[in-house]
Design a protein around this motif. Structure first.
Motif, PDB file in Angstrom:
ATOM      1  N   LEU A 100      -1.845  -3.555  -1.937  1.00  0.00           N
ATOM      2  CA  LEU A 100      -3.024  -3.150  -1.170  1.00  0.00           C
ATOM      3  C   LEU A 100      -2.918  -3.632   0.274  1.00  0.00           C
ATOM      4  O   LEU A 100      -2.347  -4.685   0.534  1.00  0.00           O
ATOM      5  CB  LEU A 100      -4.283  -3.728  -1.819  1.00  0.00           C
ATOM      6  N   PRO A 101      -3.452  -2.837   1.218  1.00  0.00           N
ATOM      7  CA  PRO A 101      -4.358  -1.693   1.005  1.00  0.00           C
ATOM      8  C   PRO A 101      -3.680  -0.324   0.945  1.00  0.00           C
ATOM      9  O   PRO A 101      -4.370   0.686   0.849  1.00  0.00           O
ATOM     10  CB  PRO A 101      -5.258  -1.783   2.238  1.00  0.00           C
ATOM     11  N   GLY A 102      -2.339  -0.244   1.010  1.00  0.00           N
ATOM     12  CA  GLY A 102      -1.672   1.045   1.089  1.00  0.00           C
ATOM     13  C   GLY A 102      -1.765   1.613   2.490  1.00  0.00           C
ATOM     14  O   GLY A 102      -2.357   1.013   3.396  1.00  0.00           O
ATOM     15  N   THR A 103      -1.197   2.766   2.691  1.00  0.00           N
ATOM     16  CA  THR A 103      -1.203   3.416   4.002  1.00  0.00           C
ATOM     17  C   THR A 103      -1.600   4.869   3.859  1.00  0.00           C
ATOM     18  O   THR A 103      -1.554   5.449   2.766  1.00  0.00           O
ATOM     19  CB  THR A 103       0.187   3.340   4.669  1.00  0.00           C
ATOM     20  N   THR A 104      -1.956   5.475   4.987  1.00  0.00           N
ATOM     21  CA  THR A 104      -2.324   6.893   4.977  1.00  0.00           C
ATOM     22  C   THR A 104      -1.164   7.756   4.515  1.00  0.00           C
ATOM     23  O   THR A 104      -1.344   8.708   3.745  1.00  0.00           O
ATOM     24  CB  THR A 104      -2.766   7.323   6.381  1.00  0.00           C
ATOM     25  N   ASP A 105       0.045   7.419   4.982  1.00  0.00           N
ATOM     26  CA  ASP A 105       1.225   8.205   4.630  1.00  0.00           C
ATOM     27  C   ASP A 105       1.693   7.949   3.202  1.00  0.00           C
ATOM     28  O   ASP A 105       2.337   8.815   2.604  1.00  0.00           O
ATOM     29  CB  ASP A 105       2.370   7.887   5.593  1.00  0.00           C
ATOM     30  N   ALA A 106       1.373   6.760   2.669  1.00  0.00           N
ATOM     31  CA  ALA A 106       1.836   6.414   1.311  1.00  0.00           C
ATOM     32  C   ALA A 106       0.701   5.749   0.540  1.00  0.00           C
ATOM     33  O   ALA A 106       0.718   4.537   0.299  1.00  0.00           O
ATOM     34  CB  ALA A 106       3.053   5.493   1.384  1.00  0.00           C
ATOM     35  N   PRO A 107      -0.311   6.546   0.141  1.00  0.00           N
ATOM     36  CA  PRO A 107      -1.401   5.959  -0.659  1.00  0.00           C
ATOM     37  C   PRO A 107      -0.874   5.445  -1.992  1.00  0.00           C
ATOM     38  O   PRO A 107       0.074   6.000  -2.561  1.00  0.00           O
ATOM     39  CB  PRO A 107      -2.365   7.135  -0.847  1.00  0.00           C
ATOM     40  N   LEU A 108      -1.483   4.374  -2.473  1.00  0.00           N
ATOM     41  CA  LEU A 108      -1.015   3.746  -3.705  1.00  0.00           C
ATOM     42  C   LEU A 108      -1.450   4.554  -4.926  1.00  0.00           C
ATOM     43  O   LEU A 108      -2.609   4.976  -5.013  1.00  0.00           O
ATOM     44  CB  LEU A 108      -1.585   2.333  -3.823  1.00  0.00           C
ATOM     45  N   PRO A 109      -0.559   4.766  -5.891  1.00  0.00           N
ATOM     46  CA  PRO A 109      -0.992   5.376  -7.156  1.00  0.00           C
ATOM     47  C   PRO A 109      -1.942   4.420  -7.869  1.00  0.00           C
ATOM     48  O   PRO A 109      -1.601   3.267  -8.140  1.00  0.00           O
ATOM     49  CB  PRO A 109       0.316   5.572  -7.926  1.00  0.00           C
ATOM     50  N   TYR A 110      -3.120   4.893  -8.151  1.00  0.00           N
ATOM     51  CA  TYR A 110      -4.219   4.051  -8.631  1.00  0.00           C
ATOM     52  C   TYR A 110      -4.519   4.363 -10.085  1.00  0.00           C
ATOM     53  O   TYR A 110      -4.826   5.509 -10.441  1.00  0.00           O
ATOM     54  CB  TYR A 110      -5.444   4.289  -7.745  1.00  0.00           C
ATOM     55  N   LEU A 111      -4.412   3.351 -10.926  1.00  0.00           N
ATOM     56  CA  LEU A 111      -4.731   3.462 -12.350  1.00  0.00           C
ATOM     57  C   LEU A 111      -6.158   2.970 -12.537  1.00  0.00           C
ATOM     58  O   LEU A 111      -6.434   1.772 -12.440  1.00  0.00           O
ATOM     59  CB  LEU A 111      -3.744   2.631 -13.172  1.00  0.00           C
ATOM     60  N   ALA A 112      -7.063   3.887 -12.799  1.00  0.00           N
ATOM     61  CA  ALA A 112      -8.489   3.596 -12.713  1.00  0.00           C
ATOM     62  C   ALA A 112      -9.147   3.501 -14.081  1.00  0.00           C
ATOM     63  O   ALA A 112      -8.664   4.056 -15.075  1.00  0.00           O
ATOM     64  CB  ALA A 112      -9.184   4.689 -11.900  1.00  0.00           C
ATOM     65  N   TYR A 113     -10.263   2.786 -14.117  1.00  0.00           N
ATOM     66  CA  TYR A 113     -11.156   2.826 -15.274  1.00  0.00           C
ATOM     67  C   TYR A 113     -12.015   4.084 -15.177  1.00  0.00           C
ATOM     68  O   TYR A 113     -12.317   4.565 -14.075  1.00  0.00           O
ATOM     69  CB  TYR A 113     -12.066   1.597 -15.293  1.00  0.00           C
ATOM     70  N   THR A 114     -12.420   4.601 -16.311  1.00  0.00           N
ATOM     71  CA  THR A 114     -13.337   5.731 -16.289  1.00  0.00           C
ATOM     72  C   THR A 114     -14.642   5.310 -15.619  1.00  0.00           C
ATOM     73  O   THR A 114     -15.034   4.146 -15.651  1.00  0.00           O
ATOM     74  CB  THR A 114     -13.605   6.250 -17.706  1.00  0.00           C
ATOM     75  N   ALA A 115     -15.303   6.262 -15.000  1.00  0.00           N
ATOM     76  CA  ALA A 115     -16.408   5.962 -14.091  1.00  0.00           C
ATOM     77  C   ALA A 115     -17.556   5.220 -14.752  1.00  0.00           C
ATOM     78  O   ALA A 115     -18.265   4.454 -14.092  1.00  0.00           O
ATOM     79  CB  ALA A 115     -16.908   7.256 -13.461  1.00  0.00           C
ATOM     80  N   THR A 116     -17.785   5.429 -16.042  1.00  0.00           N
ATOM     81  CA  THR A 116     -18.952   4.838 -16.704  1.00  0.00           C
ATOM     82  C   THR A 116     -18.712   3.422 -17.200  1.00  0.00           C
ATOM     83  O   THR A 116     -19.634   2.785 -17.705  1.00  0.00           O
ATOM     84  CB  THR A 116     -19.376   5.714 -17.894  1.00  0.00           C
ATOM     85  N   THR A 117     -17.496   2.885 -17.070  1.00  0.00           N
ATOM     86  CA  THR A 117     -17.205   1.559 -17.604  1.00  0.00           C
ATOM     87  C   THR A 117     -17.680   0.460 -16.665  1.00  0.00           C
ATOM     88  O   THR A 117     -17.765   0.643 -15.450  1.00  0.00           O
ATOM     89  CB  THR A 117     -15.695   1.382 -17.853  1.00  0.00           C
ATOM     90  N   PHE A 118     -17.954  -0.722 -17.235  1.00  0.00           N
ATOM     91  CA  PHE A 118     -18.357  -1.872 -16.428  1.00  0.00           C
ATOM     92  C   PHE A 118     -17.274  -2.225 -15.419  1.00  0.00           C
ATOM     93  O   PHE A 118     -17.560  -2.431 -14.230  1.00  0.00           O
ATOM     94  CB  PHE A 118     -18.634  -3.062 -17.349  1.00  0.00           C
ATOM     95  N   MET A 119     -16.020  -2.304 -15.867  1.00  0.00           N
ATOM     96  CA  MET A 119     -14.948  -2.713 -14.958  1.00  0.00           C
ATOM     97  C   MET A 119     -14.714  -1.671 -13.867  1.00  0.00           C
ATOM     98  O   MET A 119     -14.356  -2.015 -12.737  1.00  0.00           O
ATOM     99  CB  MET A 119     -13.666  -2.986 -15.739  1.00  0.00           C
ATOM    100  N   GLY A 120     -14.922  -0.410 -14.196  1.00  0.00           N
ATOM    101  CA  GLY A 120     -14.830   0.622 -13.167  1.00  0.00           C
ATOM    102  C   GLY A 120     -15.857   0.418 -12.081  1.00  0.00           C
ATOM    103  O   GLY A 120     -15.563   0.602 -10.885  1.00  0.00           O
TER     104      GLY A 120
END
Length: 224
Positions: A100-120
């Motif tokens: 982090l934070p990544g760059t405009t030219d090379a955004p980081l592949p982001y492994l996300a929690y589903t939107a409704t989860t607490f950790m998300g």
């Protein structure tokens, strides 16, 4: 369950990392009892507690992403704290492949929690309060931290995970922190019970918690 018994609804990660050691501690303090543990997301665990389907609920809490329970009906105790950090697989020099934070030219592949989860919601809070611009490209979603951890180990991208979920992988050099501490948050580990629950095993365990100096009673939950 027969004999002295208690039913626990616990978050998926805590049921694997925190709960086994915690139960062993209280077996030693209160004597043998039987336990049934149901791993659940936060919403389902709260519903189980409210409906009387479990004696005890254990989950994470953050003041900006609170679990709201009626203090006239439910009691809570803070059992401990845990850091919530971004992690990546390392390169050959031990540095994060995705940092982090990544760059405009090379955004980081982001492994996300589903939107409704607490950790998300906690990750959203971290990103929304970031001092610097960040550049992420969502490429995978899951509702369980352990699934995201496996994807990070396989070098698919960066994800936020509780330290207890990744401690072994970090110690083995398979994962590293993927950003400085401003990209982290601290979570509370809390347990809750219904005040009206008369299960004697629960009452014995709760009394043992009251006598443990490291535990703090929850005072800041609001009714829903």
């Amino acid at each position: 369950m027969p004999g002295r018994s208690i039913q626990i609804a616990a978050g998926h990660t805590l049921s694997l990392t925190f709960l086994p050691r915690w139960l062993k501690q209280f077996h030693q303090q209160t004597g043998d009892f039987n336990a049934r543990v149901v791993a659940a997301n936060v919403h389902d665990a709260v519903v189980a507690l409210a409906e009387g389907s479990c004696d005890l609920m254990i989950g994470y809490h953050h003041p900006l992403v609170p679990i709201l329970l009626d203090r006239d009906k439910f009691a809570g105790i803070t059992l401990g704290h845990e850091d919530f950090i971004p992690v990546s697989a390392p390169d050959d020099r031990g540095k994060p492949i995705f940092s982090l934070p990544g760059t405009t030219d090379a955004p980081l592949p982001y492994l996300a929690y589903t939107a409704t989860t607490f950790m998300g919601r906690v990750v959203d809070m971290i990103l929304n309060s970031a001092d610097a611009p960040y550049h992420l490209r969502s490429c995978y979603e899951a509702d369980m931290a352990m699934l995201l951890m496996k994807m990070v180990v396989e070098r698919y991208g960066v994800a936020w995970l509780p330290v207890s979920a990744v401690a072994e992988e970090i110690a083995a050099g398979r994962l590293v922190q993927a950003g400085h501490d401003t990209w982290t948050a601290q979570l509370e580990i809390r347990c809750y019970r219904a005040i009206a629950n008369a299960n004697p095993t629960l009452q014995d365990l709760w009394q043992s918690l009251d006598n443990t100096s490291s535990c703090e009673h929850v005072e800041d939950d609001a009714p829903v």
